[in-house]
Design a protein around this motif. Structure first.
Motif, PDB file in Angstrom:
ATOM      1  N   LYS A  82       0.789  -1.222   0.000  1.00 55.89           N
ATOM      2  CA  LYS A  82       0.000   0.000   0.000  1.00 55.89           C
ATOM      3  C   LYS A  82       0.831   1.286   0.000  1.00 55.89           C
ATOM      4  O   LYS A  82       0.477   2.266  -0.626  1.00 55.89           O
ATOM      5  CB  LYS A  82      -0.884  -0.024   1.252  1.00 55.89           C
ATOM      6  CG  LYS A  82      -1.978   1.015   1.277  1.00 55.89           C
ATOM      7  CD  LYS A  82      -2.869   0.781   2.489  1.00 55.89           C
ATOM      8  CE  LYS A  82      -3.847   1.933   2.659  1.00 55.89           C
ATOM      9  NZ  LYS A  82      -4.572   1.849   3.924  1.00 55.89           N
ATOM     10  N   TYR A  83       1.937   1.260   0.726  1.00 53.57           N
ATOM     11  CA  TYR A  83       2.702   2.501   0.927  1.00 53.57           C
ATOM     12  C   TYR A  83       3.958   2.511   0.060  1.00 53.57           C
ATOM     13  O   TYR A  83       4.728   1.550   0.048  1.00 53.57           O
ATOM     14  CB  TYR A  83       3.090   2.658   2.404  1.00 53.57           C
ATOM     15  CG  TYR A  83       1.886   2.701   3.315  1.00 53.57           C
ATOM     16  CD1 TYR A  83       1.063   3.832   3.346  1.00 53.57           C
ATOM     17  CD2 TYR A  83       1.559   1.616   4.129  1.00 53.57           C
ATOM     18  CE1 TYR A  83      -0.053   3.874   4.166  1.00 53.57           C
ATOM     19  CE2 TYR A  83       0.447   1.645   4.948  1.00 53.57           C
ATOM     20  CZ  TYR A  83      -0.352   2.771   4.963  1.00 53.57           C
ATOM     21  OH  TYR A  83      -1.466   2.806   5.770  1.00 53.57           O
TER      22      TYR A  83
ATOM     23  N   GLN B 124       1.953   9.281 -11.366  1.00 50.21           N
ATOM     24  CA  GLN B 124       0.575   9.789 -11.355  1.00 50.21           C
ATOM     25  C   GLN B 124      -0.423   8.646 -11.573  1.00 50.21           C
ATOM     26  O   GLN B 124      -1.489   8.614 -10.951  1.00 50.21           O
ATOM     27  CB  GLN B 124       0.390  10.884 -12.420  1.00 50.21           C
ATOM     28  CG  GLN B 124       1.311  12.096 -12.246  1.00 50.21           C
ATOM     29  CD  GLN B 124       1.384  12.619 -10.814  1.00 50.21           C
ATOM     30  OE1 GLN B 124       0.362  12.759 -10.136  1.00 50.21           O
ATOM     31  NE2 GLN B 124       2.586  12.875 -10.331  1.00 50.21           N
TER      32      GLN B 124
ATOM     33  N   LYS C 276      -0.844   6.723  -8.366  1.00 50.01           N
ATOM     34  CA  LYS C 276      -1.669   7.444  -7.384  1.00 50.01           C
ATOM     35  C   LYS C 276      -3.145   7.418  -7.781  1.00 50.01           C
ATOM     36  O   LYS C 276      -4.014   7.166  -6.959  1.00 50.01           O
ATOM     37  CB  LYS C 276      -1.176   8.887  -7.246  1.00 50.01           C
ATOM     38  CG  LYS C 276       0.095   8.981  -6.391  1.00 50.01           C
ATOM     39  CD  LYS C 276       0.910  10.231  -6.632  1.00 50.01           C
ATOM     40  CE  LYS C 276       0.301  11.488  -6.079  1.00 50.01           C
ATOM     41  NZ  LYS C 276       1.193  12.659  -6.273  1.00 50.01           N
ATOM     42  N   LYS C 277      -3.413   7.658  -9.072  1.00 50.87           N
ATOM     43  CA  LYS C 277      -4.809   7.772  -9.513  1.00 50.87           C
ATOM     44  C   LYS C 277      -5.476   6.420  -9.737  1.00 50.87           C
ATOM     45  O   LYS C 277      -6.586   6.176  -9.287  1.00 50.87           O
ATOM     46  CB  LYS C 277      -4.876   8.614 -10.789  1.00 50.87           C
ATOM     47  CG  LYS C 277      -4.689  10.096 -10.489  1.00 50.87           C
ATOM     48  CD  LYS C 277      -4.706  10.933 -11.754  1.00 50.87           C
ATOM     49  CE  LYS C 277      -4.127  12.317 -11.469  1.00 50.87           C
ATOM     50  NZ  LYS C 277      -3.284  12.802 -12.545  1.00 50.87           N
ATOM     51  N   GLU C 278      -4.771   5.527 -10.442  1.00 51.99           N
ATOM     52  CA  GLU C 278      -5.396   4.237 -10.787  1.00 51.99           C
ATOM     53  C   GLU C 278      -5.332   3.238  -9.640  1.00 51.99           C
ATOM     54  O   GLU C 278      -6.244   2.444  -9.446  1.00 51.99           O
ATOM     55  CB  GLU C 278      -4.657   3.599 -11.983  1.00 51.99           C
ATOM     56  CG  GLU C 278      -4.849   4.320 -13.293  1.00 51.99           C
ATOM     57  CD  GLU C 278      -3.956   3.692 -14.367  1.00 51.99           C
ATOM     58  OE1 GLU C 278      -3.481   2.565 -14.181  1.00 51.99           O
ATOM     59  OE2 GLU C 278      -3.746   4.356 -15.404  1.00 51.99           O
ATOM     60  N   LYS C 279      -4.249   3.249  -8.915  1.00 49.61           N
ATOM     61  CA  LYS C 279      -4.017   2.191  -7.914  1.00 49.61           C
ATOM     62  C   LYS C 279      -4.193   2.684  -6.483  1.00 49.61           C
ATOM     63  O   LYS C 279      -4.041   1.910  -5.539  1.00 49.61           O
ATOM     64  CB  LYS C 279      -2.602   1.613  -8.071  1.00 49.61           C
ATOM     65  CG  LYS C 279      -2.220   1.228  -9.483  1.00 49.61           C
ATOM     66  CD  LYS C 279      -2.901  -0.044  -9.939  1.00 49.61           C
ATOM     67  CE  LYS C 279      -2.457  -0.430 -11.337  1.00 49.61           C
ATOM     68  NZ  LYS C 279      -3.196  -1.579 -11.862  1.00 49.61           N
ATOM     69  N   ASN C 280      -4.468   3.990  -6.352  1.00 47.01           N
ATOM     70  CA  ASN C 280      -4.665   4.565  -5.027  1.00 47.01           C
ATOM     71  C   ASN C 280      -3.468   4.304  -4.093  1.00 47.01           C
ATOM     72  O   ASN C 280      -3.630   4.054  -2.894  1.00 47.01           O
ATOM     73  CB  ASN C 280      -5.952   4.026  -4.397  1.00 47.01           C
ATOM     74  CG  ASN C 280      -6.421   4.901  -3.260  1.00 47.01           C
ATOM     75  OD1 ASN C 280      -6.131   6.100  -3.240  1.00 47.01           O
ATOM     76  ND2 ASN C 280      -7.123   4.313  -2.295  1.00 47.01           N
TER      77      ASN C 280
ATOM     78  N   GLN D 113      -0.498   5.034  -1.701  1.00 43.56           N
ATOM     79  CA  GLN D 113      -0.241   6.077  -0.709  1.00 43.56           C
ATOM     80  C   GLN D 113       1.238   6.444  -0.746  1.00 43.56           C
ATOM     81  O   GLN D 113       2.096   5.645  -0.353  1.00 43.56           O
ATOM     82  CB  GLN D 113      -0.617   5.571   0.695  1.00 43.56           C
ATOM     83  CG  GLN D 113      -2.059   5.124   0.820  1.00 43.56           C
ATOM     84  CD  GLN D 113      -3.031   6.281   0.638  1.00 43.56           C
ATOM     85  OE1 GLN D 113      -2.953   7.272   1.357  1.00 43.56           O
ATOM     86  NE2 GLN D 113      -3.917   6.162  -0.341  1.00 43.56           N
TER      87      GLN D 113
END
Ligand code: CA
Length: 374
Positions: A246-247, A304, A307-311, A313
């Motif tokens: 996730k991070y 980008q 961040k946008k497609e895969k969320n 963090q």
């Protein structure tokens, strides 16, 4: 020593231009009369080489680069030299590429020097040093600052000749399943991380694993490891790490500009006629530049997308964490250089160059970046 004046500088330039003209006119002479041409150019004999790589077959940028290198050599040599490229595991396992070229089973390999630190303790200094030099600085050290000669010295006992074969630029700090808020959060972490960085996180209480690219995803997915670093957004996106961690942390303190390498069997290289040797060297220079440009051109677009497609963090290591890691890195390097004379020689040269070029970079690059609003 005579004082060097502006007038001399201009005069020298003019003389070089004349010399260049002489050389050019020399090209029109019949074969064998211009200096070196008879011995330098081969008779048309064909050379067929095998390249093994540490990358999965046809791997984006890294594997593609190996294929391109082979293609450039073939075209530049008019087909006199052909290189067949095998991905990691196709001919030998990824991390056996060094031995394969050393023994002559293959003539050339594509990899990264820090994979071989178990055989050559000084090798990581030619790939990446935590808090060390970036791509531009490392290129300057290897090509123009004495680094190449030291690298050749380090690989000579293995009958290998190294060449720069790419650079990733500044990497990312890696993928984690939990937030890293203090240096204590490294304790008990099992992370895939190669090179000197692996020893640094061990000092912070983590366990490190050196896995080739092909094995990371499954290891992370199945919990064999719980964190990994790889390269940067462009490549990491394609590796699919966003689906299982996730991070995503910045910056890649452990890899501020990792050099990729070509390692050549020395006998095979010296057995080439001079013109093919120069073709191989030229293709390596081109590969070095091409690779860095591919990463630099693509990284932000893929950041980008992550961040946008895969969320994903995005996180930053705190200055306190980076300071702790820097302290551990100094300890790690001190231990290596205390145990191995060549490592000391190489690192002394590396750090002297870093200090020297760093003064210039602070005055120019750093000051310049500070003027830019992102
Ligand atoms: Ca990496």
């Amino acid at each position: 020593m005579k004082k060097y004046s502006r007038k001399d500088f201009l005069k020298k330039g003019a003389m070089a231009a004349v010399a260049g003209g002489t050389l050019l006119s020399g090209c029109g002479q019949p074969e064998g009369t211009s200096p070196g041409s008879a011995a330098a150019v081969s008779s048309g004999k064909k050379y067929r080489w095998t390249m093994v790589t540490t990358w999965p077959p046809k791997f984006a940028v890294l594997g593609e680069g190996a294929d391109l290198f082979a293609d450039w050599v073939k075209k530049m040599s008019g087909g006199r030299m052909e290189i067949r490229v095998y991905g990691g595991g196709e001919m030998v396992p990824a991390l056996e590429a060094f031995d394969a070229v050393s023994s002559g089973a293959a003539e050339i390999a594509s990899g990264a020097a820090y994979y071989w630190s178990g055989k050559v303790p000084a090798a990581p200094f030619f790939a990446s040093v935590p808090f060390g030099m970036n791509a531009q600085q490392l290129n300057a050290w290897i090509y123009s600052g004495g680094g190449q000669a030291l690298w050749e010295e380090a690989y000579a006992p293995f009958n290998l000749l190294p060449m720069l074969g790419g650079n990733t630029g500044v990497q990312m700090g890696g993928w984690f399943n939990k937030e890293i808020n203090t240096i204590e959060d490294f304790k008990g972490l099992k992370m895939r991380i190669p090179g000197l960085g692996s020893k640094v996180i061990e000092k912070a209480g983590a366990a490190s694993v050196n896995l080739p690219g092909s094995e990371i995803y499954t290891s992370l997915e199945t919990g064999v490891i719980d964190a990994t670093e790889w390269i940067g957004p462009y490549h990491d996106y394609k590796m699919g790490f966003a689906e299982i961690a996730k991070y995503y942390y910045a910056p890649g303190w452990h890899e501020p500009g990792t050099a990729l390498e070509l390692i050549l069997n020395k006998d095979a290289f010296l057995g080439l006629p001079e013109d093919l040797q120069e073709i191989v060297r030229s293709a390596a220079y081109r590969l070095n530049m091409w690779t860095l440009c591919e990463f630099e051109a693509q990284n932000n677009g893929f950041l980008q997308k992550l961040k946008k497609e895969k969320n994903v963090q995005l996180r930053h290591f705190s200055p306190e964490i980076l300071n702790s890691l820097r302290g551990y890195a100094q300890e790690v390097i001190a231990e290596i250089t205390a145990q191995d004379a060549l490592s000391k020689k190489v690192f002394d040269a590396y750090s002297a160059f870093q200090k020297d070029v760093g003064e210039w970079s602070s005055l120019t690059e750093k000051a310049f970046y500070n003027t830019i609003q992102a």
